[in-house]
Scaffold this motif. Structure first.
Motif, PDB file in Angstrom:
ATOM      1  N   ASP A 142      -6.463  11.948  -9.737  1.00 50.58           N
ATOM      2  CA  ASP A 142      -5.346  11.962  -8.794  1.00 50.58           C
ATOM      3  C   ASP A 142      -4.683  10.591  -8.816  1.00 50.58           C
ATOM      4  O   ASP A 142      -5.170   9.643  -8.198  1.00 50.58           O
ATOM      5  N   VAL A 143      -3.568  10.492  -9.546  1.00 51.35           N
ATOM      6  CA  VAL A 143      -2.870   9.213  -9.662  1.00 51.35           C
ATOM      7  C   VAL A 143      -2.331   8.798  -8.300  1.00 51.35           C
ATOM      8  O   VAL A 143      -2.388   7.626  -7.921  1.00 51.35           O
ATOM      9  N   ILE A 144      -1.808   9.768  -7.536  1.00 46.41           N
ATOM     10  CA  ILE A 144      -1.379   9.519  -6.158  1.00 46.41           C
ATOM     11  C   ILE A 144      -1.291  10.853  -5.427  1.00 46.41           C
ATOM     12  O   ILE A 144      -0.892  11.852  -6.004  1.00 46.41           O
ATOM     13  N   GLU A 145      -1.721  10.869  -4.176  1.00 41.06           N
ATOM     14  CA  GLU A 145      -1.556  12.012  -3.285  1.00 41.06           C
ATOM     15  C   GLU A 145      -0.951  11.503  -1.987  1.00 41.06           C
ATOM     16  O   GLU A 145      -1.366  10.457  -1.488  1.00 41.06           O
ATOM     17  N   SER A 146      -0.008  12.252  -1.421  1.00 40.52           N
ATOM     18  CA  SER A 146       0.617  11.836  -0.169  1.00 40.52           C
ATOM     19  C   SER A 146       0.552  12.945   0.874  1.00 40.52           C
ATOM     20  O   SER A 146       0.939  14.083   0.609  1.00 40.52           O
ATOM     21  N   TYR A 147       0.072  12.581   2.047  1.00 38.58           N
ATOM     22  CA  TYR A 147       0.089  13.476   3.199  1.00 38.58           C
ATOM     23  C   TYR A 147       1.191  13.095   4.179  1.00 38.58           C
ATOM     24  O   TYR A 147       1.353  13.730   5.211  1.00 38.58           O
ATOM     25  N   GLY A 148       1.946  12.038   3.873  1.00 42.12           N
ATOM     26  CA  GLY A 148       3.096  11.663   4.676  1.00 42.12           C
ATOM     27  C   GLY A 148       2.798  10.658   5.771  1.00 42.12           C
ATOM     28  O   GLY A 148       1.638  10.382   6.098  1.00 42.12           O
ATOM     29  N   PRO A 149       3.862  10.115   6.389  1.00 41.03           N
ATOM     30  CA  PRO A 149       3.698   9.042   7.373  1.00 41.03           C
ATOM     31  C   PRO A 149       3.126   9.511   8.701  1.00 41.03           C
ATOM     32  O   PRO A 149       2.704   8.678   9.515  1.00 41.03           O
ATOM     33  N   LEU A 150       3.086  10.826   8.937  1.00 43.79           N
ATOM     34  CA  LEU A 150       2.615  11.338  10.217  1.00 43.79           C
ATOM     35  C   LEU A 150       1.130  11.665  10.220  1.00 43.79           C
ATOM     36  O   LEU A 150       0.583  12.051  11.251  1.00 43.79           O
ATOM     37  N   LYS A 151       0.477  11.502   9.057  1.00 46.98           N
ATOM     38  CA  LYS A 151      -0.929  11.856   8.924  1.00 46.98           C
ATOM     39  C   LYS A 151      -1.772  10.588   8.759  1.00 46.98           C
ATOM     40  O   LYS A 151      -1.356   9.638   8.096  1.00 46.98           O
ATOM     41  N   PRO A 152      -2.957  10.547   9.351  1.00 44.94           N
ATOM     42  CA  PRO A 152      -3.809   9.354   9.210  1.00 44.94           C
ATOM     43  C   PRO A 152      -4.138   9.022   7.764  1.00 44.94           C
ATOM     44  O   PRO A 152      -4.265   7.847   7.406  1.00 44.94           O
ATOM     45  N   THR A 153      -4.280  10.039   6.901  1.00 42.95           N
ATOM     46  CA  THR A 153      -4.631   9.782   5.505  1.00 42.95           C
ATOM     47  C   THR A 153      -3.518   9.066   4.772  1.00 42.95           C
ATOM     48  O   THR A 153      -3.770   8.228   3.916  1.00 42.95           O
ATOM     49  N   GLY A 154      -2.256   9.370   5.090  1.00 39.59           N
ATOM     50  CA  GLY A 154      -1.131   8.731   4.413  1.00 39.59           C
ATOM     51  C   GLY A 154      -1.141   9.031   2.929  1.00 39.59           C
ATOM     52  O   GLY A 154      -0.914  10.157   2.516  1.00 39.59           O
ATOM     53  N   VAL A 155      -1.389   8.015   2.091  1.00 35.46           N
ATOM     54  CA  VAL A 155      -1.490   8.214   0.648  1.00 35.46           C
ATOM     55  C   VAL A 155      -2.863   7.765   0.171  1.00 35.46           C
ATOM     56  O   VAL A 155      -3.475   6.858   0.722  1.00 35.46           O
ATOM     57  N   GLN A 156      -3.331   8.426  -0.889  1.00 38.09           N
ATOM     58  CA  GLN A 156      -4.639   8.100  -1.445  1.00 38.09           C
ATOM     59  C   GLN A 156      -4.613   8.372  -2.945  1.00 38.09           C
ATOM     60  O   GLN A 156      -3.689   8.992  -3.476  1.00 38.09           O
ATOM     61  N   LEU A 157      -5.627   7.892  -3.616  1.00 40.52           N
ATOM     62  CA  LEU A 157      -5.801   8.138  -5.048  1.00 40.52           C
ATOM     63  C   LEU A 157      -7.278   8.368  -5.304  1.00 40.52           C
ATOM     64  O   LEU A 157      -8.111   8.202  -4.418  1.00 40.52           O
ATOM     65  N   GLY A 158      -7.607   8.795  -6.514  1.00 41.18           N
ATOM     66  CA  GLY A 158      -9.008   8.978  -6.828  1.00 41.18           C
ATOM     67  C   GLY A 158      -9.226   9.994  -7.926  1.00 41.18           C
ATOM     68  O   GLY A 158      -8.354  10.212  -8.772  1.00 41.18           O
ATOM     69  N   PRO A 191       4.247  -2.290   2.023  1.00 43.93           N
ATOM     70  CA  PRO A 191       5.002  -2.845   3.151  1.00 43.93           C
ATOM     71  C   PRO A 191       5.439  -1.732   4.097  1.00 43.93           C
ATOM     72  O   PRO A 191       5.754  -0.622   3.670  1.00 43.93           O
ATOM     73  N   ALA A 192       5.470  -2.035   5.393  1.00 46.24           N
ATOM     74  CA  ALA A 192       5.767  -1.011   6.399  1.00 46.24           C
ATOM     75  C   ALA A 192       7.125  -0.352   6.180  1.00 46.24           C
ATOM     76  O   ALA A 192       7.290   0.836   6.428  1.00 46.24           O
ATOM     77  N   ALA A 193       8.101  -1.108   5.740  1.00 45.40           N
ATOM     78  CA  ALA A 193       9.449  -0.565   5.557  1.00 45.40           C
ATOM     79  C   ALA A 193       9.667   0.016   4.175  1.00 45.40           C
ATOM     80  O   ALA A 193      10.765   0.487   3.867  1.00 45.40           O
ATOM     81  N   ALA A 194       8.650  -0.025   3.333  1.00 46.42           N
ATOM     82  CA  ALA A 194       8.809   0.447   1.951  1.00 46.42           C
ATOM     83  C   ALA A 194       7.585   1.225   1.510  1.00 46.42           C
ATOM     84  O   ALA A 194       7.080   1.057   0.409  1.00 46.42           O
ATOM     85  N   GLN A 195       7.108   2.085   2.386  1.00 48.03           N
ATOM     86  CA  GLN A 195       5.979   2.925   2.036  1.00 48.03           C
ATOM     87  C   GLN A 195       6.447   4.065   1.130  1.00 48.03           C
ATOM     88  O   GLN A 195       7.649   4.246   0.912  1.00 48.03           O
ATOM     89  N   PRO A 196       5.528   4.836   0.558  1.00 47.08           N
ATOM     90  CA  PRO A 196       5.902   5.825  -0.468  1.00 47.08           C
ATOM     91  C   PRO A 196       6.914   6.870  -0.027  1.00 47.08           C
ATOM     92  O   PRO A 196       7.586   7.465  -0.873  1.00 47.08           O
ATOM     93  N   TRP A 197       7.042   7.147   1.265  1.00 47.06           N
ATOM     94  CA  TRP A 197       8.026   8.115   1.761  1.00 47.06           C
ATOM     95  C   TRP A 197       9.336   7.454   2.149  1.00 47.06           C
ATOM     96  O   TRP A 197      10.274   8.121   2.546  1.00 47.06           O
ATOM     97  N   HIS A 198       9.422   6.120   2.023  1.00 48.94           N
ATOM     98  CA  HIS A 198      10.654   5.384   2.301  1.00 48.94           C
ATOM     99  C   HIS A 198      11.284   4.800   1.042  1.00 48.94           C
ATOM    100  O   HIS A 198      12.465   4.430   1.059  1.00 48.94           O
ATOM    101  N   ALA A 199      10.543   4.672  -0.042  1.00 50.34           N
ATOM    102  CA  ALA A 199      11.021   3.942  -1.214  1.00 50.34           C
ATOM    103  C   ALA A 199      10.411   4.518  -2.488  1.00 50.34           C
ATOM    104  O   ALA A 199       9.370   5.181  -2.460  1.00 50.34           O
ATOM    105  N   TRP A 200      11.092   4.248  -3.603  1.00 45.28           N
ATOM    106  CA  TRP A 200      10.591   4.631  -4.917  1.00 45.28           C
ATOM    107  C   TRP A 200       9.480   3.689  -5.358  1.00 45.28           C
ATOM    108  O   TRP A 200       9.614   2.467  -5.255  1.00 45.28           O
ATOM    109  N   TRP A 201       8.401   4.263  -5.868  1.00 48.75           N
ATOM    110  CA  TRP A 201       7.320   3.507  -6.489  1.00 48.75           C
ATOM    111  C   TRP A 201       6.930   4.210  -7.779  1.00 48.75           C
ATOM    112  O   TRP A 201       7.039   5.437  -7.883  1.00 48.75           O
ATOM    113  N   SER A 202       6.498   3.442  -8.767  1.00 48.62           N
ATOM    114  CA  SER A 202       5.926   4.037  -9.966  1.00 48.62           C
ATOM    115  C   SER A 202       4.407   3.918  -9.865  1.00 48.62           C
ATOM    116  O   SER A 202       3.872   2.827  -9.652  1.00 48.62           O
ATOM    117  N   TYR A 203       3.742   5.055  -9.989  1.00 52.87           N
ATOM    118  CA  TYR A 203       2.288   5.152  -9.851  1.00 52.87           C
ATOM    119  C   TYR A 203       1.678   5.395 -11.224  1.00 52.87           C
ATOM    120  O   TYR A 203       2.138   6.265 -11.959  1.00 52.87           O
TER     121      TYR A 203
END
Length: 280
Positions: A142-158, A191-203
């Protein structure tokens, strides 16, 4: 479960990094680019890393509303379409897999990477991952998984050191091995203002065919690095060369009892996907 990872100052193949490390403070990220659509521009396309060779690239240049030619939807899933801006819109309940798969010689270094803007909801979760659908020896990264900003898990990998209950693998393969997935939260490194649901990232995930570790990283549009994590070693963690591995993009519902109301964008936007290799 041991969560052993380690920060590094520069990108490097996983083989040259110490294999047994502990989860520690990671590199701080520089501000990422805004969440505005990146569009189909030269500077948003994937560039090969020094010394690497592309074996797969998709920049999703098709007309708006068309499906990507190098991918196919999984049976019973929704459809992902190109939006005319050089992006793939992986909509609600869409799951797709690359048409090509790769069987590579032992010792080949592999780097899989995608530029992604995640959804901002708490009712669906999205992922970019590597599937090794071998019925005898199934594996998943799992290169990246996202549950979004409203979930405690947020984003994870593994990784899942097995892959259970799918048409491509033996039923109950995970139960037979007794191996649970190993996952690491990474929301805290953005960063708080540039999390995966606010900004583009390459994973990205780097591994070696026949190796035992995976090196994970995330970079913003200015090549600022949020984290660089090395998994603990396990000989069953990465794809072997007995069957081809594929790339997957997924957008699924969470179970109703775990859904959190809120958010406006259910789609995962993908600017590009690439696979690079270094042959032994």
């Amino acid at each position: 479960m041991s969560r052993r990872v380690h920060p590094h100052g520069a990108r490097r193949p996983a083989l040259v990094v110490a294999a047994v490390l502990v989860l520690t403070a990671l590199l701080g990220a520089s501000p990422a680019g805004a969440s505005l659509p990146r569009g189909d521009t030269v500077d948003s396309d994937p560039a090969p890393s020094w010394g690497w060779e592309h074996v797969f690239v998709d920049t999703f240049d098709g007309a708006a509303g068309t499906t990507p030619e190098q991918w196919h939807p999984m049976l019973g899933s929704g459809v992902a379409v190109q939006n005319g801006l050089g992006q793939l819109d992986v909509g609600h309940l869409a799951q797709l897999r690359t048409n090509p798969g790769w069987t590579l010689p032992a010792g080949t270094q592999v780097r899989v990477e995608a530029s992604v803007l995640m959804p901002d909801t708490g009712s669906n979760y999205t992922a970019f991952w590597v599937q090794h659908p071998n019925g005898v020896d199934p594996r998943e990264i799992d290169v990246i998984e996202s549950y979004g900003p409203l979930k405690p898990t947020g984003v994870q990998l593994g990784s899942h050191i097995c892959y259970d209950d799918t048409p491509e693998t033996a039923v109950n393969a995970c139960s037979a091995t007794g191996r649970a997935p190993e996952l690491w939260p990474v929301t805290q490194h953005f960063p708080a203002a540039a999390q995966p649901w606010h900004a583009w990232w390459s994973y990205a995930a780097e591994f070696t065919i026949g190796g035992a570790t995976v090196l994970y990283s995330a970079d913003d549009v200015h090549d600022g690095r949020a984290y660089e994590l090395l998994s603990p070693p396990d000989a069953r963690r990465v794809p072997g060369n007995a069957a081809p591995f594929h790339l997957r993009l997924s957008n699924k519902d969470v179970l109703p009892q775990h859904a959190v109301p809120g958010g406006t964008r259910h789609s995962m936007l993908v600017d590009w996907v690439s696979v690079q290799v270094k042959y032994p």
